[in-house]
Design a protein around this motif. Structure first.
Motif, PDB file in Angstrom:
ATOM      1  N   LEU A  89      -4.939  11.778  -2.242  1.00  0.00           N
ATOM      2  CA  LEU A  89      -5.416  10.428  -1.896  1.00  0.00           C
ATOM      3  C   LEU A  89      -6.903  10.331  -2.197  1.00  0.00           C
ATOM      4  N   PHE A  90      -7.296   9.267  -2.905  1.00  0.00           N
ATOM      5  CA  PHE A  90      -8.708   8.976  -3.185  1.00  0.00           C
ATOM      6  C   PHE A  90      -9.132   7.825  -2.288  1.00  0.00           C
ATOM      7  N   THR A  91     -10.213   8.027  -1.569  1.00  0.00           N
ATOM      8  CA  THR A  91     -10.648   6.996  -0.633  1.00  0.00           C
ATOM      9  C   THR A  91     -12.162   6.822  -0.686  1.00  0.00           C
TER      10      THR A  91
ATOM     11  N   ARG B 268     -11.108  -8.450   8.567  1.00  0.00           N
ATOM     12  CA  ARG B 268     -10.989  -6.996   8.723  1.00  0.00           C
ATOM     13  C   ARG B 268     -10.440  -6.358   7.452  1.00  0.00           C
ATOM     14  N   MET B 269      -9.511  -7.039   6.776  1.00  0.00           N
ATOM     15  CA  MET B 269      -8.962  -6.487   5.533  1.00  0.00           C
ATOM     16  C   MET B 269     -10.081  -6.304   4.508  1.00  0.00           C
ATOM     17  N   LEU B 270     -11.003  -7.263   4.453  1.00  0.00           N
ATOM     18  CA  LEU B 270     -12.115  -7.176   3.493  1.00  0.00           C
ATOM     19  C   LEU B 270     -13.036  -5.991   3.798  1.00  0.00           C
TER      20      LEU B 270
ATOM     21  N   LEU C  90      -6.665   3.747   0.492  1.00  0.00           N
ATOM     22  CA  LEU C  90      -5.691   3.853   1.589  1.00  0.00           C
ATOM     23  C   LEU C  90      -5.697   2.545   2.371  1.00  0.00           C
ATOM     24  N   GLY C  91      -5.059   1.524   1.758  1.00  0.00           N
ATOM     25  CA  GLY C  91      -4.835   0.252   2.434  1.00  0.00           C
ATOM     26  C   GLY C  91      -3.333   0.046   2.540  1.00  0.00           C
ATOM     27  N   GLY C  92      -2.910  -1.227   2.495  1.00  0.00           N
ATOM     28  CA  GLY C  92      -1.480  -1.526   2.623  1.00  0.00           C
ATOM     29  C   GLY C  92      -0.661  -0.865   1.532  1.00  0.00           C
ATOM     30  N   LEU C  93      -1.023  -1.110   0.262  1.00  0.00           N
ATOM     31  CA  LEU C  93      -0.278  -0.508  -0.844  1.00  0.00           C
ATOM     32  C   LEU C  93      -0.451   1.006  -0.853  1.00  0.00           C
ATOM     33  N   GLY C  94      -1.702   1.443  -0.714  1.00  0.00           N
ATOM     34  CA  GLY C  94      -1.996   2.866  -0.845  1.00  0.00           C
ATOM     35  C   GLY C  94      -1.238   3.720   0.164  1.00  0.00           C
ATOM     36  N   HIS C  95      -1.159   3.279   1.407  1.00  0.00           N
ATOM     37  CA  HIS C  95      -0.494   4.134   2.405  1.00  0.00           C
ATOM     38  C   HIS C  95       0.998   4.204   2.151  1.00  0.00           C
TER      39      HIS C  95
ATOM     40  N   ALA D  28      -5.289  -5.843  -7.956  1.00  0.00           N
ATOM     41  CA  ALA D  28      -5.491  -7.016  -8.819  1.00  0.00           C
ATOM     42  C   ALA D  28      -6.727  -7.798  -8.391  1.00  0.00           C
ATOM     43  N   PRO D  29      -7.938  -7.232  -8.623  1.00  0.00           N
ATOM     44  CA  PRO D  29      -9.160  -7.927  -8.205  1.00  0.00           C
ATOM     45  C   PRO D  29      -9.345  -9.253  -8.921  1.00  0.00           C
ATOM     46  N   GLY D  30     -10.082 -10.145  -8.284  1.00  0.00           N
ATOM     47  CA  GLY D  30     -10.318 -11.466  -8.866  1.00  0.00           C
ATOM     48  C   GLY D  30     -11.232 -11.436 -10.075  1.00  0.00           C
TER      49      GLY D  30
ATOM     50  N   LEU E  77      -4.711 -13.204   0.667  1.00  0.00           N
ATOM     51  CA  LEU E  77      -6.125 -13.583   0.766  1.00  0.00           C
ATOM     52  C   LEU E  77      -6.654 -14.023  -0.605  1.00  0.00           C
ATOM     53  N   HIS E  78      -6.354 -13.218  -1.658  1.00  0.00           N
ATOM     54  CA  HIS E  78      -6.806 -13.592  -3.014  1.00  0.00           C
ATOM     55  C   HIS E  78      -6.342 -15.026  -3.314  1.00  0.00           C
ATOM     56  N   THR E  79      -5.091 -15.344  -2.963  1.00  0.00           N
ATOM     57  CA  THR E  79      -4.524 -16.652  -3.320  1.00  0.00           C
ATOM     58  C   THR E  79      -5.102 -17.764  -2.448  1.00  0.00           C
TER      59      THR E  79
ATOM     60  N   GLY F 285     -13.433   8.599   6.862  1.00  0.00           N
ATOM     61  CA  GLY F 285     -12.753   8.615   8.161  1.00  0.00           C
ATOM     62  C   GLY F 285     -11.237   8.499   8.075  1.00  0.00           C
ATOM     63  N   LYS F 286     -10.708   8.212   6.880  1.00  0.00           N
ATOM     64  CA  LYS F 286      -9.249   8.072   6.752  1.00  0.00           C
ATOM     65  C   LYS F 286      -8.549   9.380   6.342  1.00  0.00           C
ATOM     66  N   SER F 287      -9.341  10.474   6.185  1.00  0.00           N
ATOM     67  CA  SER F 287      -8.766  11.731   5.658  1.00  0.00           C
ATOM     68  C   SER F 287      -7.599  12.242   6.488  1.00  0.00           C
TER      69      SER F 287
ATOM     70  N   ILE G 164       7.515  -1.862  -2.594  1.00  0.00           N
ATOM     71  CA  ILE G 164       8.077  -1.938  -3.951  1.00  0.00           C
ATOM     72  C   ILE G 164       6.986  -1.828  -5.009  1.00  0.00           C
ATOM     73  N   THR G 165       5.783  -2.318  -4.736  1.00  0.00           N
ATOM     74  CA  THR G 165       4.713  -2.284  -5.748  1.00  0.00           C
ATOM     75  C   THR G 165       4.276  -0.851  -6.048  1.00  0.00           C
ATOM     76  N   THR G 166       4.429   0.033  -5.092  1.00  0.00           N
ATOM     77  CA  THR G 166       4.097   1.436  -5.351  1.00  0.00           C
ATOM     78  C   THR G 166       5.341   2.218  -5.781  1.00  0.00           C
TER      79      THR G 166
ATOM     80  N   THR H  55      -4.790   1.223  -6.324  1.00  0.00           N
ATOM     81  CA  THR H  55      -4.453   0.036  -5.516  1.00  0.00           C
ATOM     82  C   THR H  55      -5.683  -0.760  -5.102  1.00  0.00           C
ATOM     83  N   VAL H  56      -6.851  -0.418  -5.611  1.00  0.00           N
ATOM     84  CA  VAL H  56      -8.097  -1.020  -5.097  1.00  0.00           C
ATOM     85  C   VAL H  56      -8.166  -2.515  -5.425  1.00  0.00           C
ATOM     86  N   ALA H  57      -8.613  -3.308  -4.454  1.00  0.00           N
ATOM     87  CA  ALA H  57      -8.587  -4.775  -4.565  1.00  0.00           C
ATOM     88  C   ALA H  57      -9.884  -5.355  -5.103  1.00  0.00           C
TER      89      ALA H  57
ATOM     90  N   MET I  91       3.728  -4.619 -11.885  1.00  0.00           N
ATOM     91  CA  MET I  91       3.777  -5.710 -10.906  1.00  0.00           C
ATOM     92  C   MET I  91       5.068  -5.618 -10.088  1.00  0.00           C
ATOM     93  N   ILE I  92       4.938  -5.585  -8.811  1.00  0.00           N
ATOM     94  CA  ILE I  92       6.046  -5.472  -7.828  1.00  0.00           C
ATOM     95  C   ILE I  92       7.235  -4.712  -8.409  1.00  0.00           C
ATOM     96  N   GLY I  93       8.468  -5.210  -8.311  1.00  0.00           N
ATOM     97  CA  GLY I  93       9.646  -4.552  -8.871  1.00  0.00           C
ATOM     98  C   GLY I  93      10.761  -5.575  -8.904  1.00  0.00           C
TER      99      GLY I  93
HETATM  100  P1  NAP Z   1      -5.874  -3.551   1.172  1.00  0.00           P
HETATM  101  O1  NAP Z   1      -4.948  -3.257   2.296  1.00  0.00           O
HETATM  102  O2  NAP Z   1      -7.087  -4.353   1.417  1.00  0.00           O
HETATM  103  O3  NAP Z   1      -6.258  -2.124   0.498  1.00  0.00           O
HETATM  104  C1  NAP Z   1      -7.178  -1.991  -0.552  1.00  0.00           C
HETATM  105  C2  NAP Z   1      -7.905  -0.661  -0.388  1.00  0.00           C
HETATM  106  O4  NAP Z   1      -8.838  -0.535  -1.453  1.00  0.00           O
HETATM  107  C3  NAP Z   1      -8.782  -0.551   0.836  1.00  0.00           C
HETATM  108  O5  NAP Z   1      -8.077  -0.189   1.999  1.00  0.00           O
HETATM  109  C4  NAP Z   1      -9.775   0.539   0.447  1.00  0.00           C
HETATM  110  O6  NAP Z   1      -9.238   1.831   0.655  1.00  0.00           O
HETATM  111  C5  NAP Z   1      -9.922   0.306  -1.044  1.00  0.00           C
HETATM  112  N1  NAP Z   1     -11.199  -0.372  -1.284  1.00  0.00           N
HETATM  113  C6  NAP Z   1     -11.662  -1.483  -0.694  1.00  0.00           C
HETATM  114  N2  NAP Z   1     -12.887  -1.781  -1.154  1.00  0.00           N
HETATM  115  C7  NAP Z   1     -13.188  -0.852  -2.063  1.00  0.00           C
HETATM  116  C8  NAP Z   1     -14.292  -0.613  -2.906  1.00  0.00           C
HETATM  117  N3  NAP Z   1     -15.372  -1.415  -2.884  1.00  0.00           N
HETATM  118  N4  NAP Z   1     -14.254   0.435  -3.753  1.00  0.00           N
HETATM  119  C9  NAP Z   1     -13.183   1.237  -3.782  1.00  0.00           C
HETATM  120  N5  NAP Z   1     -12.107   1.078  -2.980  1.00  0.00           N
HETATM  121  C10 NAP Z   1     -12.105   0.030  -2.155  1.00  0.00           C
HETATM  122  O7  NAP Z   1      -5.100  -4.323   0.005  1.00  0.00           O
HETATM  123  P2  NAP Z   1      -3.542  -4.231  -0.432  1.00  0.00           P
HETATM  124  O8  NAP Z   1      -2.780  -5.275   0.287  1.00  0.00           O
HETATM  125  O9  NAP Z   1      -3.117  -2.811  -0.417  1.00  0.00           O
HETATM  126  O10 NAP Z   1      -3.658  -4.758  -1.945  1.00  0.00           O
HETATM  127  C11 NAP Z   1      -4.432  -4.028  -2.890  1.00  0.00           C
HETATM  128  C12 NAP Z   1      -4.517  -4.802  -4.191  1.00  0.00           C
HETATM  129  O11 NAP Z   1      -3.230  -4.816  -4.833  1.00  0.00           O
HETATM  130  C13 NAP Z   1      -4.899  -6.276  -4.055  1.00  0.00           C
HETATM  131  O12 NAP Z   1      -5.749  -6.634  -5.137  1.00  0.00           O
HETATM  132  C14 NAP Z   1      -3.572  -7.004  -4.161  1.00  0.00           C
HETATM  133  O13 NAP Z   1      -3.681  -8.331  -4.593  1.00  0.00           O
HETATM  134  C15 NAP Z   1      -2.900  -6.141  -5.196  1.00  0.00           C
HETATM  135  N6  NAP Z   1      -1.429  -6.264  -5.237  1.00  0.00           N
HETATM  136  C16 NAP Z   1      -0.850  -6.108  -6.457  1.00  0.00           C
HETATM  137  C17 NAP Z   1       0.530  -6.145  -6.568  1.00  0.00           C
HETATM  138  C18 NAP Z   1       1.195  -5.921  -7.873  1.00  0.00           C
HETATM  139  O14 NAP Z   1       2.358  -6.294  -8.018  1.00  0.00           O
HETATM  140  N7  NAP Z   1       0.529  -5.283  -8.831  1.00  0.00           N
HETATM  141  C19 NAP Z   1       1.295  -6.357  -5.417  1.00  0.00           C
HETATM  142  C20 NAP Z   1       0.660  -6.484  -4.186  1.00  0.00           C
HETATM  143  C21 NAP Z   1      -0.709  -6.420  -4.101  1.00  0.00           C
HETATM  144  P3  NAP Z   1     -10.192   3.043   1.116  1.00  0.00           P
HETATM  145  O15 NAP Z   1     -10.815   2.599   2.407  1.00  0.00           O
HETATM  146  O16 NAP Z   1      -9.235   4.161   1.264  1.00  0.00           O
HETATM  147  O17 NAP Z   1     -11.181   3.250   0.008  1.00  0.00           O
END
Ligand code: NAP
Ligand code: ZN
Length: 351
Positions: free
Chosen positions: A205-207, A332-334, A185-190, A271-273, A45-47, A211-213, A163-165, A246-248, A295-297
């Motif tokens: 876990l910090f969220t 929905r991801m947003l 607790l999103g894709g990376l976090g879980h 990696a927020p924009g 999505l970022h890209t 509702g995700k507890s 791999i990123t985690t 892992t927060v985006a 970054m990844i592995g």
């Molecule tokens: P995701 O599924 O959208 O998960 C991000 C999680 O961040 C959300 O589920 C939410 O968890 C939390 N969040 C969302 N809005 C927030 C806010 N305003 N304040 C605090 N927490 C918030 O995304 P993802 O796919 O896991 O990717 C996460 C980030 O990692 C992205 O920026 C992505 O580009 C980056 N990434 C980096 C690498 C790397 O190599 N370093 C690799 C892949 C992805 P809660 O509901 O639990 O708070």
């Protein structure tokens, strides 16, 4: 050349839509893969929306690819037709700098080739990713999958979220006796929660989503903290060896820095924009705390992670979607409304 059926963004503001293009014929060391499933990473999505700077359009995202080998070049030795394989965030790198020699291709001094919105090493052609029905990849960047075939869709997210985690958890030696935090607790976090728990760490876990507890505990967290609740946060001051963030989106890091103990490390993988506000210096110097990034592995470590996950019965918790639902999935991801990774069934790419 073969015609690939895909979904692409044509600009930062247009939704993804059907798109066809030509893939190269496999060269001697290439593997041609029929893509069965592709995970949906927040990086896609970022890209696609040029949040990290201008992307090249048309942009075909997707770097959590699993599928079956369709053909191999004459010099390919690691794979044969019919094998189940994966492709993650990289498809090539220079192969001669020190990081490449050390198996750290993601940190290639000359710039690794990302699976999408990147440039091939020699031709400099823009790469197009996994939201497509097949892909051709240099064999070194293809991973073996040993999970049961029935789990294949849920294996896809391991190729990036896994791999990123896994990589920072290994780098900072997560294991028994260590208190490890995972933020978001999103894709990376879980995946981070599951993998850190399997490594034997005490996982918190910090969220921002109370509702995700229950899910977090089921996935392996021993404790769950609502990060916007100051009194819940205060209980954990000075106590963490390692926190993986892992927060985006951009946010204040200081509340997490304060939770690290002496010499503890906060690793940023999200990696927020837009940048995070600068962290306060006193939070760092008073306990020799560190903020790091990861970054990844590398390819060898990605294979190690896949094998680790197969041995520990770890896959992603997924919601499978049809390709035309991708724009809905992004919305929905947003809203943090993903449990906990969307995976596209690529059989649906042609509607
Ligand atoms: P995701 O599924 O959208 O998960 C991000 C999680 O961040 C959300 O589920 C939410 O968890 C939390 N969040 C969302 N809005 C927030 C806010 N305003 N304040 C605090 N927490 C918030 O995304 P993802 O796919 O896991 O990717 C996460 C980030 O990692 C992205 O920026 C992505 O580009 C980056 N990434 C980096 C690498 C790397 O190599 N370093 C690799 C892949 C992805 P809660 O509901 O639990 O708070
Ligand atoms: Zn990713």
């Amino acid at each position: 050349m073969t015609t690939a059926h895909a979904y692409a963004a044509q600009s930062a503001t247009t939704p993804l839509a059907p798109f066809t293009f030509e893939r190269r014929a496999p060269a001697a060391r290439d593997v041609a893969i029929d893509i069965l499933y592709c995970g949906v990473c927040h990086s896609d999505l970022h890209t696609a929306r040029s949040e990290w700077g201008p992307a090249a359009y048309p942009c075909v995202p997707g770097h959590e690819i699993v599928g079956r080998v369709h053909a191999v070049g004459s010099e390919v030795s690691k794979f044969k037709v019919g094998d189940l394989v994966g492709v993650g965030c990289m498809v090539d790198s220079c192969q001669h700098c020190q990081p490449c020699k050390d198996g750290l291709e993601q940190y290639c001094d000359n710039g690794m080739t990302g699976t999408y919105d990147s440039q091939e090493q020699v031709s400099r052609v823009n790469t197009l990713g996994g939201y497509s029905d097949h892909i051709v990849v240099f064999e070194k960047f293809v991973l073996k999958i040993s999970h049961d075939e029935k789990q294949l869709a849920a294996v896809a997210p391991l190729l990036c979220a896994g791999i990123t985690t896994y990589s920072p958890l290994r780098q900072w030696k997560a294991g028994p006796g260590m208190k490890v935090g995972v933020v978001g607790l999103g894709g990376l976090g879980h995946m981070g929660v599951k993998i850190a728990a399997a490594m034997g760490a005490h996982v918190v876990l910090f969220t921002t989503s109370p509702g995700k507890s229950e899910d977090a505990r089921r996935l392996g967290a021993k404790e769950v903290v609502v990060s916007r609740n100051e009194s819940e946060m205060a209980v954990h001051r000075n106590s963490f060896d390692l926190i993986i963030n892992t927060v985006a989106v951009s946010h204040n890091l200081d509340p997490f820095v304060q939770l690290l103990k002496l010499d503890g490390t906060l690793v940023l993988v999200g990696a927020p924009g837009t940048p995070h506000p600068s962290p306060g210096v006193f939070g760092l110097i008073t306990k020799r705390r560190r903020i790091a990034g990861s970054m990844i592995g590398g390819i060898a470590e990605t294979q190690e992670m896949l094998d680790f996950c197969a041995a520990h019965g770890i896959v992603s918790d997924i919601e499978t979607i049809a390709m035309p639902k991708i724009n809905e999935a992004y919305e929905r991801m947003l809203k943090s409304d993903v449990k906990y990774r969307f995976v596209i069934d690529m059989a649906t790419v042609q509607g």
